[in-house]
Design a protein around this motif. Structure first.
Motif, PDB file in Angstrom:
ATOM      1  N   LYS A 184      -3.227   7.107   1.898  1.00 36.78           N
ATOM      2  CA  LYS A 184      -1.885   7.087   1.326  1.00 36.78           C
ATOM      3  C   LYS A 184      -1.841   8.017   0.112  1.00 36.78           C
ATOM      4  O   LYS A 184      -2.594   7.825  -0.842  1.00 36.78           O
ATOM      5  CB  LYS A 184      -1.495   5.667   0.912  1.00 36.78           C
ATOM      6  N   TYR A 220       0.529   9.840  -2.907  1.00 33.91           N
ATOM      7  CA  TYR A 220       1.729   9.595  -3.692  1.00 33.91           C
ATOM      8  C   TYR A 220       2.051  10.808  -4.563  1.00 33.91           C
ATOM      9  O   TYR A 220       1.143  11.442  -5.104  1.00 33.91           O
ATOM     10  CB  TYR A 220       1.542   8.372  -4.591  1.00 33.91           C
ATOM     11  N   GLY A 266      -4.070  10.490  -3.915  1.00 34.02           N
ATOM     12  CA  GLY A 266      -4.289   9.125  -3.459  1.00 34.02           C
ATOM     13  C   GLY A 266      -5.764   8.786  -3.528  1.00 34.02           C
ATOM     14  O   GLY A 266      -6.584   9.599  -3.971  1.00 34.02           O
TER      15      GLY A 266
END
Length: 328
Positions: A144, A146, A315
């Motif tokens: 993930k 960001y 991430g």
């Protein structure tokens, strides 16, 4: 081609390699060995070419970048480097084992798992006997990532007469903000995925709690401890923390070290007010960054600072799942 005859344009920013590397390809630093320009990278040579001083008491004003269209092309890279000064000056290096730079938002890390046989306490492998295995495989899920950043809201007219060393401080603050957001992601992952253990006494941290975390991490080393607010204050009041060696280290370097030698890290985010995380920073986390600091280079070159943004995409992955514990 000499550095002082290069034609600079926005196209250098569109390269997947980044501005400096793209500039290095057309103006290699190795060509300047043995000259007064040795030690400077391609971007720094351009600053020298246009006599732009970005630091020190005699630094130039922001307007110096815009003396020509060529020199204006250097401005976004200056912004990126100033932001990096704040981004790199943080505690992430105390908790991250490695940083991976990728050029895509789709990234799968690896997972390392010991087989059941590998947990047997054996120091000798006899001839013909089974050799314990470590399974290294690609994770099933993507990392993930960001995006964090800020917009610059000042007008060019308001900044053009400001000294660059002062403007650099403002840009460093953007980098610090991004690093704090980054730290939030790292601590959040550690908090949700670390092995859970309990305090011996609910309302007070003790030396025995540190021994419990130290034992829970074995065979990994407890070299970093993350704590905040009340828990940090309680740690500093542990009698063993006040021994001569720990005190001398704190007074001499300003670095906090626990009685067991682990470095104390205290993030600015209030993520774990009632918890303590202990980890082996050598094995716990992989930081993944997509590309470099991204600036709106078109807008910055065209002096549209009030519309420009500075962002970074990153991430985290767990490398070894057992390399961290959280006490709560």
């Amino acid at each position: 081609m000499s550095f002082d005859t290069l034609k600079l344009d926005k196209g250098l920013y569109t390269s997947s390699k980044g501005f400096t590397k793209a500039l290095e390809e057309v103006d290699p630093s190795e060509n300047y060995k043995g000259t007064e320009l040795e030690g400077l990278d391609a971007y720094e040579r351009q600053l020298k070419r246009y006599n732009i001083k970005v630091s020190g008491p005699n630094s130039d004003t922001v307007s110096k970048f815009f003396q020509s269209s060529n020199s204006a092309t250097l401005f976004p890279e200056y912004v990126s480097r100033a932001v990096k000064l704040g981004l790199n000056n943080n505690i992430l290096e105390d908790i991250v084992a490695t940083t991976t730079i990728v050029d895509s938002l789709d990234y799968r890390s690896i997972a390392c798992e010991d087989t059941e046989e590998a947990t047997v306490d054996s120091t000798v492998i006899n001839e013909g006997s089974y050799i314990p295995e470590t399974a290294i495989k690609t994770k099933d899920t993507l990392t993930k990532l960001y995006k964090h950043g800020k917009s610059i809201t000042a007008s060019y007219e308001a900044l053009k007469n400001q000294r660059l060393d002062v403007f650099t401080i403002a840009l460093k603050q953007i980098g610090t903000y991004i690093s704090n957001c980054d730290m939030h992601n790292a601590v959040d992952l550690l908090k949700s995925s670390s092995k859970k253990i309990s305090f011996g006494t609910a309302d007070k941290v003790s030396y025995e709690d540190f021994l419990t975390m130290w034992k829970a991490l074995a065979p990994y080393e407890m070299n970093t401890v993350i704590a905040e607010n009340d828990k940090l204050s309680q740690i500093l009041q542990i009698s063993e923390f006040k021994d001569a060696n720990a005190g001398q280290n704190f007074h001499g370097t300003g670095k906090l070290v626990t009685p067991l030698g682990a470095k104390l890290v205290f993030p600015l985010t209030n993520l774990i007010p009632d918890n303590i995380i202990a980890l082996d920073k050598r094995y716990a986390l992989e930081r993944v960054q997509c590309g470099d600091i991204v600036t709106d280079f078109d807008k910055l070159i065209d002096r549209q600072l009030e519309m420009a943004t500075v962002t970074c995409i990153s991430g985290y992955n767990r490398i070894m799942d057992d390399a961290s514990v959280i006490m709560r």
